[in-house]
Design a protein around this motif. Structure first.
Motif, PDB file in Angstrom:
ATOM      1  N   MET A 172      21.649 -18.453 -29.481  1.00  0.00           N
ATOM      2  CA  MET A 172      22.000 -18.774 -30.862  1.00  0.00           C
ATOM      3  C   MET A 172      22.150 -20.285 -31.067  1.00  0.00           C
ATOM      4  N   ASN A 173      22.737 -20.958 -30.073  1.00  0.00           N
ATOM      5  CA  ASN A 173      23.017 -22.386 -30.228  1.00  0.00           C
ATOM      6  C   ASN A 173      21.757 -23.247 -30.191  1.00  0.00           C
ATOM      7  N   ASN A 174      20.758 -22.791 -29.447  1.00  0.00           N
ATOM      8  CA  ASN A 174      19.527 -23.564 -29.363  1.00  0.00           C
ATOM      9  C   ASN A 174      18.337 -22.607 -29.325  1.00  0.00           C
ATOM     10  N   PRO A 175      17.995 -22.007 -30.481  1.00  0.00           N
ATOM     11  CA  PRO A 175      16.909 -21.013 -30.506  1.00  0.00           C
ATOM     12  C   PRO A 175      15.559 -21.581 -30.089  1.00  0.00           C
ATOM     13  N   GLN A 176      15.312 -22.849 -30.392  1.00  0.00           N
ATOM     14  CA  GLN A 176      14.012 -23.421 -30.020  1.00  0.00           C
ATOM     15  C   GLN A 176      13.891 -23.555 -28.506  1.00  0.00           C
ATOM     16  N   GLN A 177      14.993 -23.913 -27.855  1.00  0.00           N
ATOM     17  CA  GLN A 177      14.973 -23.998 -26.388  1.00  0.00           C
ATOM     18  C   GLN A 177      14.712 -22.633 -25.775  1.00  0.00           C
ATOM     19  N   PHE A 178      15.359 -21.593 -26.341  1.00  0.00           N
ATOM     20  CA  PHE A 178      15.088 -20.226 -25.873  1.00  0.00           C
ATOM     21  C   PHE A 178      13.625 -19.864 -26.108  1.00  0.00           C
ATOM     22  N   PHE A 179      13.121 -20.176 -27.290  1.00  0.00           N
ATOM     23  CA  PHE A 179      11.734 -19.878 -27.651  1.00  0.00           C
ATOM     24  C   PHE A 179      10.781 -20.457 -26.599  1.00  0.00           C
ATOM     25  N   ASN A 180      10.983 -21.715 -26.278  1.00  0.00           N
ATOM     26  CA  ASN A 180      10.107 -22.383 -25.309  1.00  0.00           C
ATOM     27  C   ASN A 180      10.240 -21.780 -23.915  1.00  0.00           C
ATOM     28  N   ALA A 181      11.487 -21.479 -23.514  1.00  0.00           N
ATOM     29  CA  ALA A 181      11.710 -20.891 -22.183  1.00  0.00           C
ATOM     30  C   ALA A 181      11.069 -19.515 -22.088  1.00  0.00           C
ATOM     31  N   SER A 182      11.177 -18.733 -23.162  1.00  0.00           N
ATOM     32  CA  SER A 182      10.587 -17.396 -23.183  1.00  0.00           C
ATOM     33  C   SER A 182       9.070 -17.477 -23.101  1.00  0.00           C
ATOM     34  N   PHE A 183       8.488 -18.435 -23.821  1.00  0.00           N
ATOM     35  CA  PHE A 183       7.035 -18.602 -23.779  1.00  0.00           C
ATOM     36  C   PHE A 183       6.564 -18.988 -22.374  1.00  0.00           C
ATOM     37  N   GLU A 184       7.358 -19.807 -21.673  1.00  0.00           N
ATOM     38  CA  GLU A 184       7.008 -20.191 -20.299  1.00  0.00           C
ATOM     39  C   GLU A 184       7.040 -18.970 -19.372  1.00  0.00           C
ATOM     40  N   ILE A 185       7.992 -18.083 -19.571  1.00  0.00           N
ATOM     41  CA  ILE A 185       8.041 -16.840 -18.777  1.00  0.00           C
ATOM     42  C   ILE A 185       6.790 -16.007 -19.054  1.00  0.00           C
ATOM     43  N   TYR A 186       6.443 -15.874 -20.326  1.00  0.00           N
ATOM     44  CA  TYR A 186       5.238 -15.118 -20.693  1.00  0.00           C
ATOM     45  C   TYR A 186       4.004 -15.717 -20.023  1.00  0.00           C
ATOM     46  N   LYS A 187       3.855 -17.041 -20.092  1.00  0.00           N
ATOM     47  CA  LYS A 187       2.688 -17.691 -19.486  1.00  0.00           C
ATOM     48  C   LYS A 187       2.650 -17.452 -17.977  1.00  0.00           C
ATOM     49  N   LEU A 188       3.831 -17.410 -17.377  1.00  0.00           N
ATOM     50  CA  LEU A 188       3.905 -17.272 -15.925  1.00  0.00           C
ATOM     51  C   LEU A 188       3.514 -15.878 -15.458  1.00  0.00           C
ATOM     52  N   ILE A 189       4.041 -14.843 -16.101  1.00  0.00           N
ATOM     53  CA  ILE A 189       3.920 -13.495 -15.529  1.00  0.00           C
ATOM     54  C   ILE A 189       2.945 -12.570 -16.248  1.00  0.00           C
ATOM     55  N   LEU A 190       2.548 -12.918 -17.479  1.00  0.00           N
ATOM     56  CA  LEU A 190       1.708 -11.976 -18.227  1.00  0.00           C
ATOM     57  C   LEU A 190       0.431 -12.601 -18.779  1.00  0.00           C
ATOM     58  N   ALA A 191       0.499 -13.848 -19.167  1.00  0.00           N
ATOM     59  CA  ALA A 191      -0.683 -14.489 -19.767  1.00  0.00           C
ATOM     60  C   ALA A 191      -1.911 -14.500 -18.865  1.00  0.00           C
ATOM     61  N   PRO A 192      -1.743 -14.582 -17.505  1.00  0.00           N
ATOM     62  CA  PRO A 192      -2.948 -14.575 -16.654  1.00  0.00           C
ATOM     63  C   PRO A 192      -3.812 -13.320 -16.802  1.00  0.00           C
ATOM     64  N   ILE A 193      -3.221 -12.222 -17.318  1.00  0.00           N
ATOM     65  CA  ILE A 193      -4.000 -11.001 -17.545  1.00  0.00           C
ATOM     66  C   ILE A 193      -4.547 -11.033 -18.964  1.00  0.00           C
ATOM     67  N   LYS A 194      -5.823 -10.790 -19.096  1.00  0.00           N
ATOM     68  CA  LYS A 194      -6.464 -10.814 -20.407  1.00  0.00           C
ATOM     69  C   LYS A 194      -6.239  -9.472 -21.096  1.00  0.00           C
ATOM     70  N   LEU A 195      -5.173  -9.407 -21.873  1.00  0.00           N
ATOM     71  CA  LEU A 195      -4.808  -8.171 -22.551  1.00  0.00           C
ATOM     72  C   LEU A 195      -5.552  -8.033 -23.867  1.00  0.00           C
ATOM     73  N   LYS A 196      -5.766  -6.785 -24.265  1.00  0.00           N
ATOM     74  CA  LYS A 196      -6.393  -6.505 -25.557  1.00  0.00           C
ATOM     75  C   LYS A 196      -5.299  -6.196 -26.578  1.00  0.00           C
ATOM     76  N   PRO A 197      -5.534  -6.503 -27.857  1.00  0.00           N
ATOM     77  CA  PRO A 197      -4.516  -6.229 -28.882  1.00  0.00           C
ATOM     78  C   PRO A 197      -4.151  -4.752 -28.936  1.00  0.00           C
ATOM     79  N   ASN A 198      -2.862  -4.498 -29.173  1.00  0.00           N
ATOM     80  CA  ASN A 198      -2.336  -3.135 -29.391  1.00  0.00           C
ATOM     81  C   ASN A 198      -2.491  -2.222 -28.176  1.00  0.00           C
ATOM     82  N   GLU A 199      -2.528  -2.805 -26.988  1.00  0.00           N
ATOM     83  CA  GLU A 199      -2.614  -1.990 -25.776  1.00  0.00           C
ATOM     84  C   GLU A 199      -1.276  -1.319 -25.455  1.00  0.00           C
ATOM     85  N   ARG A 200      -1.403  -0.208 -24.739  1.00  0.00           N
ATOM     86  CA  ARG A 200      -0.224   0.435 -24.161  1.00  0.00           C
ATOM     87  C   ARG A 200      -0.131  -0.018 -22.711  1.00  0.00           C
TER      88      ARG A 200
END
Length: 884
Positions: free
Chosen positions: A566-594
């Motif tokens: 709550m105190n720094n939402p932009q910092q959280f936003f950036n940290a969350s995006f870095e986690i996504y890039k690290l663990i999930l972005a390397p896989i080429k996912l298709k939209p609306n996948e299960r």
């Protein structure tokens, strides 16, 4: 005459061992026949044992044959005593032959026999308890070893016997890495002022403990002094000197002096050759393995390979051509070490396929060991060690795929990763299935198992709540008894395959995407499974950085409350995006996948729905690019646990328990009534509140509900951090679910941190959600952190609303969370993932049908209208009758 000739031929065939033949003399056979004719079982047994002791090379076969030839069971005290001697002597010779599992079985039979007939004149400590506990130590089952060793100290006949048991206990504690306990029991053994031989043994172990404590110079000084005081004059003194030489070799090996280490290993080997020609096979194999490792450190690959093969031959798993016979592999830590030395040798020789072969054999051997384990904690410790081996195998398979592009190597990566995931959970699921066989008069072992588990659960609960240390001994004793019963059941009911024999069937999985993670010591691997095949494996470097990054992210933004977010939402936003890039972005996912996520390590604390999947920040949180907008995500402990067969409820019954804790010391759950009220508008069933909730009511609902909803406090209790549900005046602990015959298809845990728990490396998070899965629930919806009461109430109620429409619980939870994100809120911050992303679906997806609640107001109103109309109709008819 023909009968006698045939008998001799049969005896000769039965007594063949290691190329030796022992022919029974006419006088000996006649004596046995005479004793049998007199019904003298006692002296008949002793004659057989004397013959076995005179011929140690074939003693195991002789005693085994005597067991089979006994014409009746023992009846008198002398016969009981003699039979105990037979069982313990068999265990002794089986161990000398390197047959440790058979040795354990013989000693366990002796212990059970001793307990049954109470042969108090027999020295059960020296001849059964000590060797049996040592065998457990050799296998790595230290909990059972220490239990027996504590018993042995209580019944020791003299100070030497007691000191020797202290020495064995120190080995167990050392093997568990409890070095402080090991130092203490060594000191207690020395304080008893035992004989010189026992003091030497204690000092050997002290040096080993110092070695593990990385006090190499001190360990070397102790072992040098020890060796100066020793001289091999007979088999017993030679045995202790062998131990000293072996420890000295270990120390020099650790000090990067492999040549000097091999000198001491060679000295030990010479003593074995001199005093134990056909005995002490495990010690011999262990020395060959250590020598192979020392030669490997000197880059002498030929010698390393030669000594490793000698170890395999000694352990009797190769044929006459020197080829490994896989069916002869058994559980033994020395065998694991040999295979790992061979794998390292071939890796240094740049022979990856051979390297992988030996890693697979090491893991197979370890699986044979786990079959002997009794306690979950022991299996979890083994899993932690095996994960290091698994990582080596995954790395080799990955390299081979990169080189050859053969898809079989991708499949092998998955098979290896599965060996490091939720194996103890899978064993619990299998045992629970086994227990579903209804106990009756002919299945006394299953009934006894149930009774023991109930007693253990009760006492462990008392131990946590009262802290009465006197209960520890009783719990340990019952667990030991349970381990023996489990082994009997495993032999009798063999329709349930061990977890290592359960194959991964990708074709049986849904065709959507599965992503399985493996976080090792060095690298992280992301296994991408789609359309029922492994399509790719991605290797991420710096596993330690990955662990720290994810761990700090979860701790900062979720486990410590919403303030940082709550105190720094932009910092959280950036940290969350870095986690996504690290663990999930390397896989080429298709939209609306299960997607089904199989997490590993700290990833088990993370919900993926709330991750940010692009870098375009805005202050309007409702427009944040959360992953939930693009993918439908659920979770599993492993593919094997998802595929494990479980009994499914056919009814559509819903039950819910709700505790506000208004009269308790616990913090009040102010929105629990709102949660129940909202849910009751969406689903019909049984609803229990506050004082109506107790263990008895819970157990009844648990056994008879298709969906069980639980709204109460959850936390970790006691020194073992047991996941606990607060049921008001009573508590439900994870271990109390172990003997449940039926389980709901889905358990919804809206309580805080019910998917959270202690992380067991190589096994997963030991949580309340996991416990429900272990006893047969197909899936759970549980919380990863302390939930916001209002959010939990709204989202869970919306879940049931969506479930009534879609019948798909994963989709229903997805839509319920998405509804929160897309709705207008008084505060922008209430759209942050802390508030809506805690609940996750874990387990096997399924179709669930729920009944809509009865709309009593509508029914009453309708009934009233009908009554009014009826009355009006009758009034009109009555008026007509009067006018007529």
């Amino acid at each position: 005459m023909l009968y006698q000739l045939l008998r001799y031929i049969v005896l000769i065939l039965l007594l063949q061992s290691n190329g030796l033949l022992f022919a029974q003399s006419d006088a000996y056979v006649a004596k046995l026949d005479s004793l049998k004719a007199k019904n003298d079982l006692t002296n008949w047994i002793y004659e057989q044992l004397d013959k076995a002791n005179d011929h140690p090379q074939i003693a195991t076969n002789l005693i085994t044959q005597a067991q089979r030839q006994a014409w009746r069971k023992t009846k008198t005290a002398d016969e009981h005593f003699a039979w105990l001697n037979l069982l313990s002597t068999l265990g002794y010779y089986q161990l000398l032959d390197g047959k440790i599992l058979q040795s354990i079985q013989s000693y366990e039979s002796a212990l059970l026999f001793f307990r049954k007939y109470q042969v108090l004149s027999y020295n059960v400590v020296e001849y059964v308890i000590k060797p049996l506990s040592n065998n457990y130590t050799r296998l790595g089952d230290y909990e059972r070893a220490i239990y027996l060793q504590k018993q042995g100290i209580e019944f020791a006949n003299n100070k030497d016997e007691a000191a020797a048991i202290h020495a064995n206990m120190a080995i167990s504690y050392r093997s568990m890495s409890h070095l402080d306990n090991a130092y203490q029991v060594v000191a207690k053994g020395v304080a008893l002022q035992p004989s010189k031989a026992i003091r030497i043994m204690l000092n050997n172990i002290l040096a080993d403990v110092m070695y593990d404590d990385e006090k190499y110079a001190e360990a070397a000084a102790v072992i040098r002094t020890n060796m100066q005081q020793q001289k091999a004059t007979n088999a017993e003194t030679a045995y202790w000197l062998i131990g000293s030489y072996t420890t000295a070799g270990n120390i020099y090996q650790k000090q990067n002096q492999p040549s000097l280490a091999n000198q001491y290993y060679t000295k030990a080997l010479r003593l074995i050759d001199q005093y134990f020609v056909k005995q002490r096979l495990r010690e011999r194999a262990n020395l060959y393995t250590k020598m192979a490792s020392a030669y490997l450190a000197q880059s002498n690959f030929m010698a390393a390979n030669s000594y490793a093969k000698k170890a395999l031959s000694t352990l009797n798993i190769v044929n006459e051509k020197g080829e490994i016979v896989q069916s002869q592999i058994y559980g033994d830590n020395t065998l694991v070490d040999v295979f790992m030395v061979l794998s390292k040798t071939h890796r240094l020789l740049n022979q990856p396929d051979q390297t992988l072969k030996y890693i697979d054999l090491a893991l197979l051997t370890a699986d044979k060991i786990r079959d002997e384990f009794a306690a979950n904690v022991t299996e979890e410790r083994l899993q932690n060690e095996l994960k290091k081996i698994v990582e080596q195998g995954i790395d080799i398979s990955y390299q081979l795929y990169q080189r050859t592009k053969k898809k079989s190597y991708l499949d092998h990566v998955l098979e290896l990763a599965e060996q490091s995931k939720a194996r103890t959970l899978l064993d619990q699921i299998r045992r629970n299935q086994q227990q579903l066989i209804r106990p009756d008069g002919k299945k006394t072992e299953l009934l006894k198992k149930q009774q023991l588990e109930q007693q253990i659960s009760y006492l462990e609960k008392q131990l946590i709540e009262t802290g009465d240390k006197r209960l520890v001994k009783e719990v340990e004793s019952l667990k030991f008894d349970l381990a023996l019963v489990d082994k009997t059941i495993a032999k009798k009911y063999q329709g349930f395959a061990p977890s290592d024999q359960i194959a991964i069937d990708l074709q049986a999985l849904p065709s959507h995407r599965f992503i399985e993670y493996f976080i090792g010591q060095h690298s992280t691997y992301v296994i991408n499974i789609c359309q029922n095949r492994v399509v790719d494996v991605i290797k991420l470097p710096n596993a330690e950085d990955t662990r720290l990054t994810i761990g700090n992210f979860v701790k900062t933004y979720f486990h410590q409350g919403p303030s940082a977010m709550m105190n720094n939402p932009q910092q959280f936003f950036n940290a969350s995006f870095e986690i996504y890039k690290l663990i999930l972005a390397p896989i080429k996912l298709k939209p609306n996948e299960r997607i089904t996520i199989i997490p590993d390590g700290v990833l088990g604390y993370l919900s993926f729905d709330g991750l940010i999947c692009n870098r375009n920040y805005t202050e309007n949180i409702s427009q944040w690019p959360f992953l939930i907008h693009h993918y439908l995500i659920d979770y599993g402990f492993s593919i094997k646990t998802i595929q494990a067969k479980k009994q499914q409820h056919s009814d559509d019954g819903f039950s819910g328990i709700f505790l506000t804790h208004q009269q308790r010391n616990q913090a009040q759950l102010t929105n629990i009534t709102k949660e129940a009220d909202l849910i009751s508008k969406e689903v019909g069933g049984t609803f229990l509140f506050d004082d109506d909730v107790n263990l008895s009511a819970f157990n009844g609902l648990f056994a008879n509900s298709s969906i069980l909803h639980i709204g109460t406090h959850a936390y970790l209790s006691g020194p073992n951090k047991e996941p606990t549900l607060d049921l008001g005046k009573e508590k439900l602990y994870l271990f109390e679910l172990s003997n449940t015959a039926n389980a709901p298809n889905l358990v919804v845990l809206s309580a805080c941190q019910t998917a959270d728990g202690v992380l067991a490396n190589g096994e997963g998070i030991i949580s309340m959600a996991r416990g429900f899965n272990a006893v047969g629930s197909l899936a759970t919806i549980a919380s990863l952190w302390n939930v916001n009461d209002e959010a939990a109430a709204t989202i869970t109620a919306n879940f049931y609303k969506q479930l009534s429409v879609h019948k798909d619980p994963v989709l229903a939870l997805h839509k319920a969370k998405l509804s929160w994100v897309q709705s207008e809120k008084l505060s922008n911050s209430m759209l942050l993932p802390y508030y809506w992303d805690s609940l996750i679906y874990m387990g096997k997806n399924q179709e669930l049908v729920i009944k809509k609640p009865y709309q009593w107001k509508w029914i009453i109103t309708s009934a009233g209208l009908v009554a009014v109309v009826a009355c009006l109709f009758y009034f009109i008819q009555w008026k007509k009758s009067l006018s007529g």
